[in-house]
Design a protein around this motif. Structure first.
Motif, PDB file in Angstrom:
ATOM      1  N   SER A  30       0.830  -1.203   0.000  1.00  0.00           N
ATOM      2  CA  SER A  30       0.000   0.000   0.000  1.00  0.00           C
ATOM      3  C   SER A  30       0.872   1.264   0.000  1.00  0.00           C
ATOM      4  CB  SER A  30      -0.907  -0.034   1.224  1.00  0.00           C
ATOM      5  OG  SER A  30      -1.828   1.012   1.188  1.00  0.00           O
ATOM      6  N   LYS A  31       1.967   1.226   0.783  1.00  0.00           N
ATOM      7  CA  LYS A  31       2.883   2.377   0.834  1.00  0.00           C
ATOM      8  C   LYS A  31       3.536   2.620  -0.524  1.00  0.00           C
ATOM      9  CE  LYS A  31       3.985   1.984   5.771  1.00  0.00           C
ATOM     10  NZ  LYS A  31       4.970   1.477   6.739  1.00  0.00           N
ATOM     11  N   LEU A  32       3.923   1.530  -1.182  1.00  0.00           N
ATOM     12  CA  LEU A  32       4.555   1.640  -2.497  1.00  0.00           C
ATOM     13  C   LEU A  32       3.609   2.331  -3.489  1.00  0.00           C
ATOM     14  CD1 LEU A  32       6.854   0.885  -4.517  1.00  0.00           C
ATOM     15  CD2 LEU A  32       5.684  -1.283  -4.871  1.00  0.00           C
ATOM     16  N   VAL A  42      -8.248  -0.238  -5.908  1.00  0.00           N
ATOM     17  CA  VAL A  42      -7.513  -0.682  -7.104  1.00  0.00           C
ATOM     18  C   VAL A  42      -7.926  -2.116  -7.413  1.00  0.00           C
ATOM     19  CG1 VAL A  42      -5.219  -1.177  -8.039  1.00  0.00           C
ATOM     20  CG2 VAL A  42      -5.551   0.785  -6.550  1.00  0.00           C
ATOM     21  N   TRP A  43      -8.228  -2.401  -8.677  1.00  0.00           N
ATOM     22  CA  TRP A  43      -8.573  -3.782  -9.071  1.00  0.00           C
ATOM     23  C   TRP A  43      -7.398  -4.720  -8.839  1.00  0.00           C
ATOM     24  CZ3 TRP A  43     -13.311  -4.396  -8.999  1.00  0.00           C
ATOM     25  CH2 TRP A  43     -14.238  -3.717  -9.776  1.00  0.00           C
ATOM     26  N   ILE A  44      -7.683  -5.907  -8.307  1.00  0.00           N
ATOM     27  CA  ILE A  44      -6.651  -6.955  -8.236  1.00  0.00           C
ATOM     28  C   ILE A  44      -7.290  -8.285  -8.618  1.00  0.00           C
ATOM     29  CG2 ILE A  44      -5.160  -5.874  -6.506  1.00  0.00           C
ATOM     30  CD1 ILE A  44      -6.526  -7.564  -4.365  1.00  0.00           C
ATOM     31  N   GLU A 285      -7.776  -1.756  -1.031  1.00  0.00           N
ATOM     32  CA  GLU A 285      -8.016  -0.383  -0.575  1.00  0.00           C
ATOM     33  C   GLU A 285      -6.667   0.237  -0.197  1.00  0.00           C
ATOM     34  OE1 GLU A 285     -10.829   0.845  -0.950  1.00  0.00           O
ATOM     35  OE2 GLU A 285     -12.207  -0.855  -1.016  1.00  0.00           O
ATOM     36  N   VAL A 286      -6.132   1.056  -1.072  1.00  0.00           N
ATOM     37  CA  VAL A 286      -4.831   1.683  -0.823  1.00  0.00           C
ATOM     38  C   VAL A 286      -5.011   2.723   0.285  1.00  0.00           C
ATOM     39  CG1 VAL A 286      -2.908   2.966  -1.820  1.00  0.00           C
ATOM     40  CG2 VAL A 286      -4.189   1.332  -3.220  1.00  0.00           C
ATOM     41  N   GLY A 287      -4.169   2.668   1.307  1.00  0.00           N
ATOM     42  CA  GLY A 287      -4.301   3.560   2.455  1.00  0.00           C
ATOM     43  C   GLY A 287      -4.710   2.773   3.673  1.00  0.00           C
TER      44      GLY A 287
END
Length: 831
Positions: A30-32, A42-44, A285-287
């Protein structure tokens, strides 16, 4: 882009949509992404899973309540306030305990004013079906079969509405029962289900919230119970079956926190496999570093990921490319068909005519100008093939060019699998793991051809060199052994075995074990009743490795395994019309198969009941004993036994031994029925023509003919054709091995004899009617005499046609048209 577009975008560039990270990686991951200014969802791609647009099963972790045995103590109370319900839907997944056949209460809802306010009860009938009945305001619907008591998970929904008292029961996505008028209260309109009641799972309440009785309790497993204050549509019920929750008007949603569970009931959280459409996809969920789901049709950002080896191979191919193929094809096409960079594939306005033109030019360039492909050329061709196979048919498209498109596609496929390109395949082995990728692309391409099929044109065959496809509704693709073998053996599909006995490493090359690589049945994502039978010829070879592919066994089972071949069948139903079918049939539609199956059950059911009643009357009522009643009784017994076996032969087909036995007894009883029809003919003949044989000797002869002849025929057939006796996919004689003639041959002989008997009897009846008419009414008019003659002819024909079995003649015509199958079933199941 939406999930599927995102997945396709990455695939077009020889990358993969970002996979679900391991739990330990999520934070750093997520940090990257945040450092690259990526925020939100983001879709994964889910780990170890491939998402298709087609319907499929989805794992759904849920708490399951385990009710072991029937007791008066085990119960679960729903901790939810219920409003008045003018309409209601209750759905759940259920696993029925097959050990008990007593009535069980799945749930009961009681209010202070009325105990049996809303209930669902069920039991297992003698035929192995679970029957449900709905109770509203104490009014009881009939018990009706909803699903098999097979120990598997089944989904059910029950609905009721105050208006007209309309109710319905759904099971496994299909409506099994519905009616109106349930709980109309006197002359007034039906009342709503009262609110503020007590909802109990697994017990019948004889007082509010208690007074349970063991014999009416539920035994089995239940989960995913949801209750709505409205009637869900069929589409919404299908969503619920797929483990989607319809939030609108939801009164109770399944949750451990909302249940009061009696201490001896086990609650287990497990993965429930939910059939149906998968319309939500995995997102990161980034963050927050969490994983969740979102509707697949949302447009979200996504990331394409390359493995390092694949990325550097692509870079090297790009740097070393002369771009000669791309420039030549683009020049001839007067547009950009193949992009210069393998990292892009944005060729705009791809439609059928553009694709046909592009493949046509590409085939001619490959054939005449570029015999050996560079790595970048091969990748560019694969990009174009991907793009063509991903096209979707739009309204207004010219379907006539589809077949030519398929022909060109196969030709390009053949050209890139030529022997001189073996080294090129090896050089991109990290990007494309061998030519099996071509097989998958062809498989996708075939699906585009389906609209070309019509009732007049039932199959399409396209072949070029060693590669071809056939039939399309059941699409079978074959790739010549040599085509793939050359490329596979030199490509990266080489497995590594570290357990070599000398302590070193041993490398195994890959071999193709079968020429047929792909076979699939195309439908509109519905359950099907079409039989697909495969005979797989065994090929003896030294096992040299494993290519990573295998045949799917879903919905299929082995019918027969011989030293040189194996026969399998998938999803098949049977019907009465197969009995005299002597040719393999073209595939029928699902609707036709269902109609034939339904007609068989109705006809045989009515006939069986009538035969049993007649047999009882002959036996109990004092009918004068005679040759005629004895022959009738034997014919009735043989026909009834044969029809009863036929109706339930479908249940036996999953068990090879049982299916074999059912086939043998079906053969025996239907053969006996025809033998006794022959006896009926001989008996008639003995009344018409004087026969010098006593009645006692005649009956012995009749018994030898009626039962001895069938036993002899079945015995000889079994002795000579034991290993090829049963058909593939159904419990009846094999058409492929011509064993069917052990039934059809004697039947045709009997029908020929009985036809002769009928003609002779009609002649005698007409002659005697003419004489009687002249004696009794000598002065009658010509019209009356003609009418008498017509009736004298028609009456014996109408009576004797079914008795002598002559209606079965139309069975030989079943293969000509579906109409004959309908005629055959109606006439003969009701014989």
């Amino acid at each position: 882009l939406d999930w599927w577009q995102a997945d396709r975008y990455c695939e077009q560039r020889f990358a993969q949509l970002l996979s679900e990270p391991q739990d330990s990686e999520q934070g750093s991951f997520s940090k990257l992404l945040q450092s690259h200014h990526v925020r939100g969802s983001v879709w994964i791609k889910e780990r170890d899973r491939v998402l298709h647009k087609a319907k499929r099963r989805r794992g759904h972790p849920v708490p399951i309540l385990v009710f072991r045995d029937k007791t008066d103590t085990k119960y679960v109370k729903v901790l939810s306030d219920f409003p008045p319900l003018p309409a209601v839907t209750a759905c759940a997944h259920l696993q029925w305990d097959t050990r008990t056949q007593e009535i069980a209460t799945i749930f009961s809802y009681a209010v202070p004013a009325f105990i049996n306010e809303f209930q669902l009860r069920g039991f297992v009938d003698e035929e192995g079906f679970v029957r449900f009945a709905l109770i509203v305001h104490g009014h009881h619907s009939p018990y009706l079969p909803v699903f098999r008591a097979d120990g598997q998970w089944h989904h059910f929904c029950v609905t009721w509405q105050q208006e007209n008292g309309t109710w319905a029961i759904y099971a496994d996505g299909k409506r099994r029962a519905s009616a109106s008028g349930l709980c109309s209260v006197g002359p007034s309109a039906p009342q709503a289900i009262s609110g503020q009641g007590t909802f109990i799972i697994g017990q019948d309440q004889d007082s509010l919230g208690g007074a349970f009785r063991a014999k009416e309790s539920f035994s089995g497993n239940i989960t995913d119970l949801h209750i709505w204050q409205k009637v869900l549509s069929a589409e919404q019920i299908e969503k619920v079956r797929s483990c989607w929750v319809v939030e609108q008007d939801l009164v109770f949603g399944w949750s451990s926190n909302a249940l009061e569970v009696e201490s001896t009931i086990q609650a287990v959280t497990t993965q429930l496999l939910c059939p149906g459409p998968v319309e939500e996809c995995r997102v990161l969920e980034v963050g927050s570093s969490g994983l969740s789901y979102a509707s697949c049709l949302q447009t979200l950002p996504f990331i394409c990921r390359y493995s390092k080896d694949a990325y550097w191979q692509l870079k090297r191919a790009q740097l070393e490319s002369s771009h000669s193929l791309a420039s030549r094809v683009n020049t001839l096409a007067v547009r950009t068909v193949i992009p210069d960079s393998v990292f892009t594939s944005d060729v705009q306005d791809m439609n059928f005519s553009v694709a046909l033109d592009a493949l046509n030019i590409l085939a001619s360039v490959l054939r005449e100008e570029v015999p050996v492909l560079e790595p970048s050329d091969l990748l560019a061709v694969l990009q174009l093939l991907k793009q063509v196979s991903d096209m979707e048919i739009q309204e207004g498209d010219e379907l006539e060019i589809l077949e030519q498109l398929g022909q060109n596609y196969m030709e390009v496929t053949e050209l890139i699998l030529e022997e001189q390109n073996t080294g090129t395949w090896s050089s991109i082995s990290q990007v494309i793991r061998g030519p099996m990728a071509v097989v998958e692309l062809c498989d996708r391409m075939v699906s585009l051809l389906v609209p070309l099929l019509t009732p007049e044109r039932t199959k399409i065959t396209i072949q070029h060199g060693n590669i071809g496809l056939q039939r399309v509704t059941v699409k079978n693709m074959w790739f010549g052994y040599g085509s793939l073998q050359r490329c596979l053996s030199g490509a990266s599909a080489v497995s590594q075995d570290t357990a070599a006995s000398d302590g070193g490493q041993r490398y195994l090359s890959t071999t193709v074990g079968t020429a047929v690589i792909s076979s699939a049945l195309l439908t509109d994502y519905q359950e099907i009743s079409t039989s697909v039978s495969y005979r797989l010829q065994h090929r003896v070879q030294v096992p040299l490795g494993y290519a990573g592919g295998m045949w799917s066994t879903a919905g299929c089972s082995v019918v027969m395994s011989l030293p040189d071949s194996t026969v399998c069948f998938c999803n098949h139903t049977t019907n009465f019309a197969i009995l005299l079918q002597v040719y393999e049939m073209e595939q029928r539609t699902t609707k036709e198969e269902f109609t034939l199956q339904t007609l068989t059950f109705i006809g045989c059911g009515v006939s069986f009941c009538a035969l049993i009643v007649t047999f009882i009357l002959f036996s109990v009522v004092r009918v004068p004993k005679s040759e005629r009643t004895t022959v009738h009784k034997n014919l009735i017994f043989a026909l009834a036994a044969g029809e009863a076996l036929l109706m339930f032969s479908e249940l036996a087909k999953t068990n090879q031994v049982l299916c074999f036995m059912v086939t043998a007894f079906l053969h025996l009883f239907f053969m006996a029925a025809f033998s006794w029809m022959l006896v009926e003919g001989l008996l008639l003949w003995s009344k018409v023509v004087a026969v010098n044989m006593s009645e006692d000797r005649r009956m012995k002869f009749y018994y030898v003919t009626g039962w001895g002849l069938p036993v002899l025929i079945v015995g000889v057939t079994l002795a000579t054709s034991f290993n090829k006796y049963v058909a593939a996919g159904r419990c009846w004689l094999s058409v492929q091995t011509n064993v069917i003639w052990a039934f059809v041959g004697p039947v045709l002989f009997i029908l020929a004899v009985n036809t002769f008997v009928l003609l002779r009897v009609v002649m005698v009846t007409v002659a005697s009617a003419r004489r009687r008419s002249k004696m009794l009414t000598p002065n009658s008019s010509l019209e009356n005499q003609i009418g008498t003659q017509i009736w004298a002819t028609a009456k014996p024909i109408l009576v004797l046609l079914p008795v002598l079995g002559l209606t079965w003649v139309c069975g030989i015509l079943v293969h000509l048209s579906i109409v004959w199958a309908y005629v055959f079933i109606v006439l003969n199941s009701l014989q």
